[in-house]
Design an enzyme around this catalytic site. Structure first.
Site, mmCIF file in Angstrom:
data_model
loop_
_atom_site.group_PDB
_atom_site.id
_atom_site.type_symbol
_atom_site.label_atom_id
_atom_site.label_comp_id
_atom_site.label_asym_id
_atom_site.label_seq_id
_atom_site.Cartn_x
_atom_site.Cartn_y
_atom_site.Cartn_z
ATOM 1 N N ASP A 25 0.741 -1.173 0.064
ATOM 2 C CA ASP A 25 0.006 -0.021 -0.105
ATOM 3 C C ASP A 25 0.724 1.131 0.135
ATOM 4 O O ASP A 25 1.944 1.168 0.304
ATOM 5 C CB ASP A 25 -1.044 -0.006 1.176
ATOM 6 C CG ASP A 25 -2.448 0.486 0.888
ATOM 7 O OD1 ASP A 25 -2.404 1.345 -0.168
ATOM 8 O OD2 ASP A 25 -3.230 0.001 1.540
ATOM 9 N N ASP A 29 -10.426 1.794 -3.883
ATOM 10 C CA ASP A 29 -11.155 1.106 -2.461
ATOM 11 C C ASP A 29 -12.350 1.309 -2.400
ATOM 12 O O ASP A 29 -12.920 0.796 -1.497
ATOM 13 C CB ASP A 29 -10.536 2.334 -1.306
ATOM 14 C CG ASP A 29 -8.956 2.251 -0.928
ATOM 15 O OD1 ASP A 29 -8.484 1.124 -1.243
ATOM 16 O OD2 ASP A 29 -8.444 3.252 -0.168
#
Length: 700
Positions: A441, A498
């Site tokens: 990430d 997301d």
């Protein structure tokens, strides 16, 4: 004397030419020219006329437009010496190296202080042109701007399409009419970015997904970048891509752009999309297990967040496996004292409070269920509340008083000791645990865009890949904030957004397919009530949207009713049965006559089968569905088409379209010119249709 060179594939020809020893210019880029074409003559044929208000000669729109030769548009190189004085070179040809599908042009400036090299390659299978520029200097110089080799944009095009976006809203197409002057997009967030995806499409007049001509570009760089689309007063147009200005703050003697990928399509925007999809899948990505099917993915993030309990995670893993999952990914919250997002980034040590026996009990349970195991990291970041930051605050990128983002700072990846520290921590976890997948990430914006930061991240990823070549890595940056061919040369999957809201995903996936194949595009079945939009969507729609790409789940399976679990298991079983051929299928965006319908056709490599996903994204203006035209079928062949999810018919669908009762057999001509007549459906639903080309009589 005219110097000229050409690169060809079956679809396109790229011709470069120059007067004497000057920098070459692209004088033709379009449909394949005859082998007998006098390419040297194209230089003269394309010269524009002079009239009032112009210089007495036309400065070339070369592969690196030169301010020193009176070029009046955006130059391809902006440079100064180490004292800050502008340096305006004029290059002359030193040599040309021609190979099979490749060309390298080398130039030097007139005083010999600089050398410029442009490399071109054309892939005759994927139809992608790769172009890259480099600059070398005899003494340190400061680089302000270096464009990858400049390609012209068609003067017959009316518009250009580039991409904006935001968190949970990636890949938003922006269509801009061509006009005199510059359209510039610049990402200064330190990554390729939600806001400015490094891609551009220039469709010809009247071009659609399925017809007409189109040119497209993608800059394969994961850091700050700039795009310039300029129309000069004389009508010529140029496209420049390069690193964002100011991202090379130190004087140096060698600079290089990232590869610029470009393609021309004679059969609609889909031709550009297919070229990029195939090139990325077959030329860029390195697959740890190239012959293995893509596993159904489960990520626990939206089930537990930071609240890790071993017994609970085991139960969730068992339920995910029963639904068809083949990989379990433990997301954020397993390390340091990570109970929320304010602490412990940088402290890559297993939290003994949550995992007193380490990760082994969970990994063994996951493996016992027949699933692989993956782990979340965010290596490039550090929390001020962490042991690492307290020990090494000097490792942070940017000033001490910078504005933090997401309670975290950025580690300076240009420093070898930072990369060594991260490598040692990650390598120890990979060596001590049976981990075959990393979710990597990158959640905060950089305080300043710096090319060395990107190069440092690449170096760490390359080192890890060398030591652990069988570990697959997913690129995530608050979802789709770092998606490009540069990062995908080091990873095998992207987390596209997301947002697990299937309605948002339907659109995002549709636009991202202009550049990304299904095999790298993660898509998960989210919770019944989306955690990012609050929208409640039916499990059928959520499941089929995820089945369009690399399928996975990211919700708490304990929330599923028995019926929902059955629907999800059924869709997953279908995906597993078809993932083999779909992995190499072309994603073709369909031209829907109804703007409420977002539809695509995935066509097998041999053209013998296809699947159509027709998503009803909104309420249609008309009462009944409009026919949906398919594409790239054989006009003379017959196709058997069936509705996969006939059980999803609703009582408000009261008519008798043939597909409601069984399969139909129709010609490719009919399917492409008239189209499929679909049953009525609610917004937030999907029709899935399978097509098979029938064998003609007398053939074997």
């Amino acid at each position: 004397m005219i110097h000229s060179w050409r690169l060809d594939d079956a679809h396109q020809t790229l011709v470069l030419a120059a007067q004497g020893a000057r920098l070459a210019a692209v004088v033709y880029w379009g449909p394949r020219l005859p082998d007998s074409e006098d390419i040297a003559g194209l230089h003269a044929a394309g010269l524009i006329d002079l009239t009032g208000g112009m210089l007495d000669d036309i400065p070339a729109l070369s592969i690196c437009p030169e301010a020193g030769r009176s070029f009046q548009g955006q130059p391809g190189l902006v440079l100064s010496d180490d004292a800050g004085r502008p340096w305006v070179p004029e290059f002359h040809l030193v040599g040309a190296e021609e190979g099979e599908g490749s060309l390298v042009l080398s130039y030097a400036d007139d005083n010999g202080a600089l050398s410029y090299r442009a490399r071109f390659g054309i892939d005759r299978e994927t139809h992608v042109i790769t172009a890259q520029a480099s600059l070398e200097s005899a003494r340190p110089m400061r680089l302000h701007w270096l464009a990858a080799p400049v390609l012209p944009a068609s003067q017959h095009a009316a518009d250009m399409i580039d991409f904006a976006g935001r968190w949970c809203g990636e890949f938003q197409p922006v269509r801009t009419p061509w006009a005199p002057g510059i359209r510039m997009r610049e990402s200064r967030t330190g990554r390729s970015g939600h806001e400015h995806f490094p891609g551009l499409i220039v469709p010809g007049q009247g071009a659609t997904n399925t017809q007409g001509e189109a040119h497209a570009w993608h800059y394969g760089w994961s850091g700050g970048h700039r795009m310039v689309a300029e129309e000069l007063p004389d009508g010529r147009r140029q496209i420049q891509f390069g690193h964002a200005s100011g991202t090379e703050p130190e004087a140096g003697t060698r600079f290089e752009t990232a590869p610029l990928y470009a393609t021309f399509s004679p059969d609609g925007i889909n031709g550009c999309a297919v070229a990029f999809q195939r090139h990325l899948r077959d030329r860029i990505v390195t697959w740890p297990k190239p012959d293995a099917p893509r596993p159904v993915h489960y990520n626990c993030w939206e089930a537990v967040y930071f609240d890790h309990d071993l017994a609970e995670l085991k139960d969730i893993a068992s339920r995910a496996a029963a639904l068809g999952a083949e990989r379990f990914v433990l997301d954020d919250g397993w390390f340091g004292r990570r109970d929320d997002d304010t602490t412990s980034l940088g402290d890559w040590v297993i939290d003994a409070r949550k995992y007193p026996d380490g990760l082994t009990p969970l990994i063994e349970h996951v493996h016992g269920l027949g699933m692989g195991f993956g782990l979340w990291f965010e290596p490039e970041m550090v929390n001020p509340d962490s042991d690492l930051y307290r020990a090494r605050p000097d490792w942070v990128l940017g000033p001490a008083d910078q504005i933090p983002g997401r309670n975290q700072m950025v580690l300076d990846m240009s420093r070898r000791e930072v990369r060594d520290y991260l490598y040692d921590r990650i390598a120890a976890l990979l060596s001590d645990n049976a981990i075959d997948y990393i979710k990597w990430d990158h959640n905060r914006l950089l305080p300043t865009p710096d090319a060395e930061q990107t190069r440092g991240a690449y170096a760490l990823l390359d080192r890890l890949h060398g030591a652990f070549p069988m570990v697959e890595i997913e690129s995530c940056a608050s979802g789709g904030g770092r998606i490009d061919f540069g990062i995908l040369g080091r990873t095998q999957r992207v987390w596209l957004s997301d947002s697990n809201d299937a309605l948002e995903r339907l659109r995002i996936q549709h636009e991202a397919a202009l550049f990304l194949p299904a095999v790298v595009t993660g898509s998960h079945v989210g919770p019944r009530r989306s955690h990012t939009s609050g929208r409640v969507l039916d499990i059928r729609f959520r499941a089929w949207v995820a089945a369009q790409r690399h399928m996975g789940f990211e919700m708490d399976p304990r929330e599923l009713s028995e019926e929902e679990a059955g629907v999800l298991t059924s869709a997953t079983t279908w995906w597993k049965a078809n993932r083999g051929w779909m992995a190499r299928a072309d994603i073709l965006r369909l031209d829907s006559a109804d703007p409420a319908v977002i539809a695509e056709q995935q066509l097998a490599e041999d053209g013998a089968r296809f699947v159509v996903f027709a998503g009803q994204a909104a309420t249609s203006a008309q009462i009944s569905p409009r026919p949906l035209r398919l594409t790239r079928l054989s006009a003379e062949a017959m196709y058997r088409v069936d509705l996969v999810n006939r059980a999803d018919l609703t009582g408000l669908s009261r008519g008798n379209p043939a597909l409601k009762s069984g399969p139909v057999t129709l010609s490719g001509q009919y399917l492409m010119r008239h189209g499929l007549t679909l049953p009525w459906s609610f917004p937030g639903s999907m029709w899935v249709l399978e097509g098979t080309r029938l064998q003609e009589e007398g053939t074997s």
